[in-house]
Design an enzyme around this catalytic site. Structure first.
Site, PDB file in Angstrom:
ATOM      1  N   ARG A   1       1.450   5.039   7.567  1.00  0.00           N
ATOM      2  CA  ARG A   1       2.172   4.235   6.565  1.00  0.00           C
ATOM      3  C   ARG A   1       3.205   5.071   5.814  1.00  0.00           C
ATOM      4  O   ARG A   1       4.186   4.545   5.323  1.00  0.00           O
ATOM      5  CB  ARG A   1       1.187   3.593   5.597  1.00  0.00           C
TER       6      ARG A   1
ATOM      7  N   ASP B   1      -0.774  -7.332  -9.937  1.00  0.00           N
ATOM      8  CA  ASP B   1      -1.043  -6.498  -8.761  1.00  0.00           C
ATOM      9  C   ASP B   1      -0.395  -5.127  -8.998  1.00  0.00           C
ATOM     10  O   ASP B   1       0.416  -4.976  -9.915  1.00  0.00           O
ATOM     11  CB  ASP B   1      -0.466  -7.153  -7.495  1.00  0.00           C
TER      12      ASP B   1
HETATM   13  C1  LIG Z   1      -7.042  -8.102  -0.403  1.00  0.00           C
HETATM   14  S1  LIG Z   1      -5.959  -8.529  -1.707  1.00  0.00           S
HETATM   15  C2  LIG Z   1      -6.823  -9.897  -2.419  1.00  0.00           C
HETATM   16  C3  LIG Z   1      -5.905 -11.008  -2.853  1.00  0.00           C
HETATM   17  C4  LIG Z   1      -6.588 -12.239  -3.448  1.00  0.00           C
HETATM   18  N1  LIG Z   1      -7.261 -11.941  -4.679  1.00  0.00           N
HETATM   19  C5  LIG Z   1      -7.534 -12.879  -2.469  1.00  0.00           C
HETATM   20  O1  LIG Z   1      -8.741 -12.843  -2.658  1.00  0.00           O
HETATM   21  O2  LIG Z   1      -7.056 -13.409  -1.459  1.00  0.00           O
HETATM   22  C6  LIG Z   1      -6.258  -7.233  -2.883  1.00  0.00           C
HETATM   23  C7  LIG Z   1      -5.077  -6.970  -3.804  1.00  0.00           C
HETATM   24  O3  LIG Z   1      -5.492  -6.077  -4.839  1.00  0.00           O
HETATM   25  C8  LIG Z   1      -4.421  -5.224  -5.139  1.00  0.00           C
HETATM   26  N2  LIG Z   1      -4.912  -4.018  -5.810  1.00  0.00           N
HETATM   27  C9  LIG Z   1      -5.545  -2.952  -5.272  1.00  0.00           C
HETATM   28  N3  LIG Z   1      -5.798  -2.038  -6.199  1.00  0.00           N
HETATM   29  C10 LIG Z   1      -5.337  -2.545  -7.368  1.00  0.00           C
HETATM   30  C11 LIG Z   1      -5.296  -2.054  -8.706  1.00  0.00           C
HETATM   31  N4  LIG Z   1      -5.783  -0.855  -9.018  1.00  0.00           N
HETATM   32  N5  LIG Z   1      -4.743  -2.836  -9.649  1.00  0.00           N
HETATM   33  C12 LIG Z   1      -4.230  -4.062  -9.351  1.00  0.00           C
HETATM   34  N6  LIG Z   1      -4.229  -4.564  -8.107  1.00  0.00           N
HETATM   35  C13 LIG Z   1      -4.779  -3.821  -7.132  1.00  0.00           C
HETATM   36  C14 LIG Z   1      -3.776  -4.942  -3.781  1.00  0.00           C
HETATM   37  O4  LIG Z   1      -2.433  -4.515  -3.902  1.00  0.00           O
HETATM   38  C15 LIG Z   1      -3.921  -6.286  -3.085  1.00  0.00           C
HETATM   39  O5  LIG Z   1      -2.757  -7.070  -3.194  1.00  0.00           O
END
Ligand SMILES: C[S@@+](CC[C@H](N)C(=O)[O-])C[C@H]1O[C@@H](n2cnc3c(N)ncnc32)[C@H](O)[C@@H]1O
Length: 289
Positions: free
Chosen positions: A53, A158
């Site tokens: 990446r 996010d």
């Molecule tokens: C797998 S997605 C889940 C999206 C949605 N909540 C769902 O259940 O479909 C997880 C998201 O969490 C975000 N994320 C990861 N670490 C984070 C952090 N420390 N603070 C805020 N967002 C975070 C990622 O960028 C990603 O977009």
């Protein structure tokens, strides 16, 4: 230079960057930094994922080795903006409309039973590209039109700027159309006329009911002045260790009104965490006492 030659050069550049491997010591420095600041744990198994990446970032910055990149990104002053690009590159953003449908059914029922006449504020914590937030908006809008709730607003945060851009625009590939219940499609989606690259867009009435913002859930406090009736933090806690999960759950709960609900993902659990102040309703759903 012809397009073919340009393409071959690009492929060669990328190949030589890949050959020029990320050293273990640099992997450790980067993964520790990401873990400490953003909570995302990259196990040794994620070595290739990180390397692959970041290749694109090196290329865009015109750097030809990972050690130079590591030094640059970890430099507090110089690397400040690049850190966010790196975080963008390593987050896992998988999401869907109406993902884990039982949650939306429960949400819809609870609105009818407990929130008639209320203004409802919902937080999609770790909102990714916004499908969760817009699914919630569709249910909230239905309730509003049927004289259920009085009004609503959905907030989403996010740490990836890229996903937030998509969430704000509310434009998605046409193939996601089928994830949205039939009865909502005509009401809440616009279709693009471009046959070659068909898209759907969330109607402005719903987009205007959302507010997407950058915020790191791993930080020590959240600078929000809002109390929520519902918080959805789904499929995000799973990336964090128990200590950070605890901190996030405690913080999120503090933003819930009494009687408000917290939803976590179906593959996540609060077992062995301190959930004082939260009542277990059913697996993955809790209510603030
Ligand atoms: C797998 S997605 C889940 C999206 C949605 N909540 C769902 O259940 O479909 C997880 C998201 O969490 C975000 N994320 C990861 N670490 C984070 C952090 N420390 N603070 C805020 N967002 C975070 C990622 O960028 C990603 O977009």
């Amino acid at each position: 230079m012809s397009i073919d030659k340009k393409h071959i050069n690009k492929v060669n550049d990328l190949a030589s960057l890949r050959e020029n491997k990320l050293k273990n010591a640099d992997f450790k420095k980067l993964s520790e930094f990401i873990h400490r600041n953003y909570g995302i744990y990259l196990s040794d198994k994620k070595y290739y994922l990180l390397q692959n990446r970041l290749v694109k970032r090196l290329r865009e910055l015109g750097m030809d080795n990972f050690s130079e990149y590591t030094q640059f990104v970890l430099n507090r002053q110089e690397g400040k903006d690049e850190v966010l690009e790196m975080v963008d590159a390593i987050t896992t953003n998988k999401t869907d409309f109406f993902r884990e449908k039982q949650h939306f059914d429960f949400f819809s029922e609870i609105l009818k039973k407990e929130f008639v006449g209320s203004t409802v504020k919902v937080w999609s914590a770790g909102c990714s590209t916004g499908q969760e937030a817009y699914s919630l908006c569709m249910i909230l809008e239905e309730s509003r039109q049927q004289n259920g709730i009085a009004d609503y607003m959905v907030y989403g945060n996010d740490i990836s700027y890229k996903v937030l851009e998509t969430a704000k625009k509310g434009i998605y590939p046409y193939k996601l159309y089928s994830q949205i219940p039939v009865e909502f499609r005509k009401k809440y989606l616009l279709k693009s006329k471009n046959q070659n690259n068909p898209k759907i867009r969330i109607v402005p009435e719903l987009r205007n009911k959302t507010y997407f913002f950058w915020m790191n859930l791993a930080q020590d406090n959240y600078p929000l002045q809002i109390n929520f009736q519902f918080i959805f933090c789904r499929n995000t806690l799973i990336y964090f260790d128990r200590k950070l999960q605890q901190k996030i759950i405690t913080l999120l709960s503090s933003f819930l009104v009494s009687g408000g609900y917290l939803f976590i993902g179906h593959s996540e659990s609060l077992i062995n965490l301190n959930t004082d102040g939260l009542r277990f309703i059913k697996p993955t759903i809790y209510q603030k006492i």
